[in-house]
Write a protein that holds these residues in place. Structure first.
Motif, PDB file in Angstrom:
ATOM      1  N   ARG A   6      27.620  12.100 -10.956  1.00 13.58           N
ATOM      2  CA  ARG A   6      26.582  13.119 -11.176  1.00 13.58           C
ATOM      3  C   ARG A   6      25.540  13.082 -10.067  1.00 13.58           C
ATOM      4  NH1 ARG A   6      25.563  11.818 -15.839  1.00 13.58           N
ATOM      5  NH2 ARG A   6      26.824  13.411 -16.862  1.00 13.58           N
ATOM      6  N   GLU A   7      25.054  11.890  -9.739  1.00 15.43           N
ATOM      7  CA  GLU A   7      24.065  11.774  -8.664  1.00 15.43           C
ATOM      8  C   GLU A   7      24.650  12.253  -7.342  1.00 15.43           C
ATOM      9  OE1 GLU A   7      21.315   8.341  -6.497  1.00 15.43           O
ATOM     10  OE2 GLU A   7      23.107   7.779  -7.628  1.00 15.43           O
ATOM     11  N   TYR A   8      25.897  11.910  -7.111  1.00 13.79           N
ATOM     12  CA  TYR A   8      26.557  12.287  -5.864  1.00 13.79           C
ATOM     13  C   TYR A   8      26.664  13.803  -5.723  1.00 13.79           C
ATOM     14  CZ  TYR A   8      30.522  13.218  -2.773  1.00 13.79           C
ATOM     15  OH  TYR A   8      31.332  13.734  -1.794  1.00 13.79           O
ATOM     16  N   ILE A   9      27.213  14.477  -6.735  1.00 11.25           N
ATOM     17  CA  ILE A   9      27.422  15.922  -6.634  1.00 11.25           C
ATOM     18  C   ILE A   9      26.091  16.662  -6.576  1.00 11.25           C
ATOM     19  CG2 ILE A   9      28.300  17.974  -7.820  1.00 11.25           C
ATOM     20  CD1 ILE A   9      30.645  16.325  -8.776  1.00 11.25           C
ATOM     21  N   LEU A  10      25.142  16.250  -7.431  1.00 10.03           N
ATOM     22  CA  LEU A  10      23.842  16.918  -7.398  1.00 10.03           C
ATOM     23  C   LEU A  10      23.162  16.708  -6.044  1.00 10.03           C
ATOM     24  CD1 LEU A  10      22.451  16.164 -10.972  1.00 10.03           C
ATOM     25  CD2 LEU A  10      23.340  18.333 -10.102  1.00 10.03           C
ATOM     26  N   GLY A  11      23.276  15.495  -5.513  1.00 13.85           N
ATOM     27  CA  GLY A  11      22.664  15.208  -4.221  1.00 13.85           C
ATOM     28  C   GLY A  11      23.303  15.989  -3.095  1.00 13.85           C
ATOM     29  N   VAL A  12      24.649  16.023  -3.077  1.00  9.10           N
ATOM     30  CA  VAL A  12      25.358  16.688  -1.989  1.00  9.10           C
ATOM     31  C   VAL A  12      25.269  18.211  -2.100  1.00  9.10           C
ATOM     32  CG1 VAL A  12      27.630  17.033  -0.920  1.00  9.10           C
ATOM     33  CG2 VAL A  12      26.936  14.755  -1.651  1.00  9.10           C
ATOM     34  N   ALA A  13      25.290  18.735  -3.320  1.00 12.01           N
ATOM     35  CA  ALA A  13      25.303  20.199  -3.495  1.00 12.01           C
ATOM     36  C   ALA A  13      23.907  20.810  -3.514  1.00 12.01           C
ATOM     37  CB  ALA A  13      26.041  20.565  -4.786  1.00 12.01           C
ATOM     38  N   LEU A  14      22.954  20.140  -4.161  1.00 13.23           N
ATOM     39  CA  LEU A  14      21.640  20.747  -4.362  1.00 13.23           C
ATOM     40  C   LEU A  14      20.685  20.525  -3.197  1.00 13.23           C
ATOM     41  CD1 LEU A  14      20.889  20.061  -8.148  1.00 13.23           C
ATOM     42  CD2 LEU A  14      21.622  22.190  -7.077  1.00 13.23           C
ATOM     43  N   VAL A  15      20.542  19.283  -2.753  1.00 18.15           N
ATOM     44  CA  VAL A  15      19.523  18.974  -1.746  1.00 18.15           C
ATOM     45  C   VAL A  15      19.792  19.671  -0.409  1.00 18.15           C
ATOM     46  CG1 VAL A  15      18.397  17.122  -0.450  1.00 18.15           C
ATOM     47  CG2 VAL A  15      18.903  16.822  -2.883  1.00 18.15           C
TER      48      VAL A  15
ATOM     49  N   TRP B  68      20.300   8.373   3.052  1.00 13.44           N
ATOM     50  CA  TRP B  68      21.483   9.137   2.633  1.00 13.44           C
ATOM     51  C   TRP B  68      21.284  10.617   2.920  1.00 13.44           C
ATOM     52  CZ3 TRP B  68      22.760  11.446  -2.618  1.00 13.44           C
ATOM     53  CH2 TRP B  68      24.114  11.732  -2.725  1.00 13.44           C
ATOM     54  N   PHE B  69      20.138  11.164   2.485  1.00 12.63           N
ATOM     55  CA  PHE B  69      19.847  12.580   2.723  1.00 12.63           C
ATOM     56  C   PHE B  69      19.733  12.874   4.214  1.00 12.63           C
ATOM     57  CE2 PHE B  69      17.684  12.695  -1.664  1.00 12.63           C
ATOM     58  CZ  PHE B  69      18.863  13.065  -2.272  1.00 12.63           C
TER      59      PHE B  69
ATOM     60  N   TRP C 151      20.917   6.267  14.362  1.00  7.14           N
ATOM     61  CA  TRP C 151      19.756   6.389  15.243  1.00  7.14           C
ATOM     62  C   TRP C 151      19.475   7.848  15.559  1.00  7.14           C
ATOM     63  CZ3 TRP C 151      19.554   7.512  20.747  1.00  7.14           C
ATOM     64  CH2 TRP C 151      18.305   7.243  21.323  1.00  7.14           C
ATOM     65  N   LEU C 152      20.529   8.601  15.903  1.00  7.03           N
ATOM     66  CA  LEU C 152      20.343  10.017  16.215  1.00  7.03           C
ATOM     67  C   LEU C 152      19.936  10.818  14.984  1.00  7.03           C
ATOM     68  CD1 LEU C 152      23.366  10.609  18.620  1.00  7.03           C
ATOM     69  CD2 LEU C 152      20.953  10.645  19.227  1.00  7.03           C
ATOM     70  N   SER C 153      20.446  10.444  13.794  1.00  8.31           N
ATOM     71  CA  SER C 153      20.082  11.154  12.569  1.00  8.31           C
ATOM     72  C   SER C 153      18.599  11.050  12.295  1.00  8.31           C
ATOM     73  CB  SER C 153      20.880  10.603  11.379  1.00  8.31           C
ATOM     74  OG  SER C 153      22.250  10.878  11.513  1.00  8.31           O
ATOM     75  N   ASN C 154      18.025   9.891  12.545  1.00  8.61           N
ATOM     76  CA  ASN C 154      16.585   9.715  12.320  1.00  8.61           C
ATOM     77  C   ASN C 154      15.762  10.590  13.265  1.00  8.61           C
ATOM     78  OD1 ASN C 154      17.000   7.834  10.277  1.00  8.61           O
ATOM     79  ND2 ASN C 154      17.001   6.096  11.687  1.00  8.61           N
ATOM     80  N   ILE C 155      16.193  10.693  14.533  1.00 12.43           N
ATOM     81  CA  ILE C 155      15.509  11.572  15.486  1.00 12.43           C
ATOM     82  C   ILE C 155      15.630  13.025  15.031  1.00 12.43           C
ATOM     83  CG2 ILE C 155      15.536  12.441  17.853  1.00 12.43           C
ATOM     84  CD1 ILE C 155      16.478   9.713  18.770  1.00 12.43           C
ATOM     85  N   ASN C 156      16.835  13.401  14.588  1.00 10.72           N
ATOM     86  CA  ASN C 156      17.060  14.767  14.119  1.00 10.72           C
ATOM     87  C   ASN C 156      16.109  15.139  12.997  1.00 10.72           C
ATOM     88  OD1 ASN C 156      19.205  14.895  15.885  1.00 10.72           O
ATOM     89  ND2 ASN C 156      20.771  14.599  14.340  1.00 10.72           N
ATOM     90  N   MET C 157      15.984  14.250  12.022  1.00 13.61           N
ATOM     91  CA  MET C 157      15.149  14.545  10.864  1.00 13.61           C
ATOM     92  C   MET C 157      13.698  14.734  11.275  1.00 13.61           C
ATOM     93  SD  MET C 157      16.691  14.853   7.943  1.00 13.61           S
ATOM     94  CE  MET C 157      15.493  14.395   6.688  1.00 13.61           C
ATOM     95  N   ALA C 158      13.183  13.852  12.127  1.00 17.80           N
ATOM     96  CA  ALA C 158      11.782  13.932  12.543  1.00 17.80           C
ATOM     97  C   ALA C 158      11.494  15.239  13.279  1.00 17.80           C
ATOM     98  CB  ALA C 158      11.422  12.729  13.413  1.00 17.80           C
ATOM     99  N   LEU C 159      12.350  15.577  14.257  1.00 19.17           N
ATOM    100  CA  LEU C 159      12.149  16.805  15.022  1.00 19.17           C
ATOM    101  C   LEU C 159      12.342  18.049  14.144  1.00 19.17           C
ATOM    102  CD1 LEU C 159      13.933  15.942  18.403  1.00 19.17           C
ATOM    103  CD2 LEU C 159      11.480  16.156  18.003  1.00 19.17           C
TER     104      LEU C 159
END
Length: 590
Positions: free
Chosen positions: A410-419, A135-136, A315-323
């Motif tokens: 709560r989990e959604y907003i904290l996850g989307v806004a904070l992380v 998700w992140f 697939w592209l998101s996983n490459i993005n995160m690693a790089l």
């Protein structure tokens, strides 16, 4: 089944009769069940099979007219944009500032109220579709990837050279004292204002789509306010506005990425033809380089969009995160890691303490040179950012809504806004902090801060590493830029088609994907060649205005939806699609 109706004002309770749900009305109960069906006409054959022609055709016409205007009437287009920049945008600056402040406050209220925060974006007890890590990862790739590479050095260095405190004359430009305010304003633009805007759009859509079974499109988020009227002309207009805003917002993002992509190719030796000398002797991307880059990047993103969200974007998101994390680790180890961590602490504190005042600050022109400079600064930075996030919000919000089913509010907003905000802060302080440290120490000697924004990251790497290593890392940055650009354009094309398809992301989409891919390429290319980033910036800010009105209504709508669902729970009235469809009209004690 006939829809029970939109969220309605509670009425006096009368004895409930055991009748099928489709025969129940609000006079039987303290409050009516929510709307769980919104009929949107879509064509059932031909080229527009599965699409709402009332949305798709007007959206295509508007975007095509913008492209034709820029290509065939460039002088008139630039003159018009300049007039708009000095009139329309200035007139609505307060609207943008106060709207974003309201959105941040709305998110805080939704999180703080325990009963609201525990409501789920989906049926009660449903598990999230994606793990938190995935998700992140998708949040990171769709919302901030390109910006991190362009602005992680560009924005701190810009505010290091000019910010409201420097304009007022209280501190000296490019001095050690300019660093803290530089990061205060950087965090303001990349923090909660951006991510609460995205969060509210995603929540407004996701809550009614995953919990009530409405279609996954922008107009559905307004159903709690306007009910079945959103299936008609008003709903069509909302979706058209969202599509146009998305194309313009994503185009502005792609324009920065394309320029940095070309600068990176030039740095690693792909040829002098990529850059030409602009005003002041500064090297800028050549027209040929812009065209070639768009053909490669938008072509790849269109192919990715044709492959679908499951294979392409993930697939592209996983490459993005690693790089991305590899590049961040490099700056933490060989860059100014300790300086960056210190900046992280002080800048985060400054941001939190000053957030209320900074969110509501609106500079006024009293005729003095200082006041005029402050207004120009706010229009060029804060107002531009708020418009950018608003224009980008239909795309990012729809994408977040699709991947957030099963999470609590709560989990959604904290996850989307904070992380994502935290990730932005880390990037800005480690990468941008290294660039500023090199300037403060005298090692850079102005070679970073005076470089074009698109080249500042590469200039930092050139000073930080030996030539061979710098070339390798710059090559990896170019690859990372390419994957981020493809991911963003890919996601935008799929989201636009989802809106045009009344929330349906299946069916015949191939030719429409090709159209929107070409539209993105032509908007970016024509505007960059016409007037550079400034032309796209002005067009985007104006294009965001209609959707900003929709966004204000969305924030009210989602608050109404969750409050009324709490009332329904109190009186034993169903709040989800399945419960409404199986309800016999009997009120139960919670």
């Amino acid at each position: 089944m006939t829809s029970p109706g939109a969220d309605q004002t509670p009425v006096e309770q009368s004895p409930a009769e055991k009748r099928p749900a489709d025969q129940i009305n609000s006079s039987d109960h303290p409050i009516a069940p929510p709307l769980v069906e919104l009929d949107i006409d879509t064509h059932d054959s031909g080229f527009y099979d599965g699409f709402s022609r009332e949305v798709t055709i007007p959206a295509k016409i508007i975007v095509s007219l913008i492209i034709l205007w820029a290509i065939f009437f460039p002088v008139n287009a630039m003159e018009t944009l300049q007039v708009a920049n000095s009139t329309i945008i200035s007139a609505f600056s307060g609207w943008y500032v106060y709207l974003v402040a309201f959105l941040v406050l709305s998110c805080a209220v939704l999180v703080a109220v325990p009963q609201i925060g525990s409501l789920r974006i989906g049926p009660p007890g449903e598990k999230p579709e994606f793990s938190r890590a995935s998700w992140f990862s998708m949040l990171f790739g769709a919302g901030i990837g390109i910006g991190m590479l362009t602005f992680s050095t560009g924005e701190p260095l810009a505010h290091f050279s000019n910010n409201p405190d420097i304009i007022r004359g209280t501190i000296e430009a490019r001095s050690a004292e300019a660093v803290r305010p530089a990061y205060l304003y950087t965090f303001l633009h990349w923090g909660f204002g951006a991510w609460c805007t995205y969060a509210l759009v995603g929540l407004g859509i996701g809550y009614v789509a995953h919990r009530r079974g409405l279609l996954l499109t922008i107009r559905s988020s307004l159903a709690p306010l306007f009910g079945e009227r959103m299936s008609g002309l008003g709903g069509h207009a909302v979706d058209v506005v969202a599509v146009v805003a998305t194309i313009l917002g994503v185009s502005y993002t792609l324009a920065f990425g394309v320029q940095q992509f070309v600068a990176g190719l030039y740095r690693i030796g792909f040829g002098d033809w990529l850059m030409v000398e602009g005003e002041g002797g500064v090297l800028i991307a050549s027209n040929m380089a812009i065209v070639v880059a768009l053909v490669v990047l938008v072509g790849a993103s269109t192919i990715s969009a044709l492959s679908g969200v499951g294979r392409g974007i993930k697939w592209l998101s996983n490459i993005n995160m690693a790089l991305s994390f590899g590049l961040l680790a490099l700056f933490a180890i060989v860059g100014s890691g300790l300086f960056g961590l210190q900046l992280m602490g002080t800048a985060t504190w400054d941001y939190i303490v000053n957030l209320p005042a900074q969110s509501l600050a609106l500079f006024a022109d009293d005729g003095s040179e200082t006041a005029g400079a402050l207004v120009d600064w706010q229009l060029g930075w804060t107002v531009m950012y708020w418009a950018w996030w608003i224009a980008f919000a239909p795309f990012v919000g729809m994408f977040i809504a699709r991947i957030s089913r099963g999470r609590t509010i709560r989990e959604y907003i904290l996850g989307v806004a904070l992380v994502p905000s935290l990730m932005c802060f880390i990037w800005m302080t480690l990468v941008g902090g290294t660039a500023i440290d090199l300037e403060l120490s005298g090692v850079a000697g102005g070679t970073i801060v005076d470089a074009p924004m698109s080249d500042q990251l590469f200039a930092t790497l050139a000073l930080l590493l030996d030539p061979g290593t710098a070339a390798i890392v710059s090559g990896l940055v170019v690859i990372l830029l390419m994957t981020y650009l493809i991911t963003s354009a890919d996601s935008a094309i799929l989201i636009v088609n989802t809106i045009n398809g009344a929330g349906d992301n299946e069916g015949a989409r191939r030719f429409h994907i090709l159209f929107w891919g070409l539209a993105l390429a032509f908007v970016v290319g024509s505007m960059l060649i016409l007037g550079g980033i400034e032309a796209i910036r002005i067009t985007m800010i104006i294009g965001a205005l209609p959707f900003s009105v929709v966004l204000a209504a969305m924030s009210v709508s989602i608050v109404k939806a969750v409050v009324f669902d709490l009332i329904r729970k109190k009186h034993g009235v169903p709040t989800t699609q399945e419960a409404c469809e199986n309800w016999d009209g009997e009120v139960t004690t919670p």
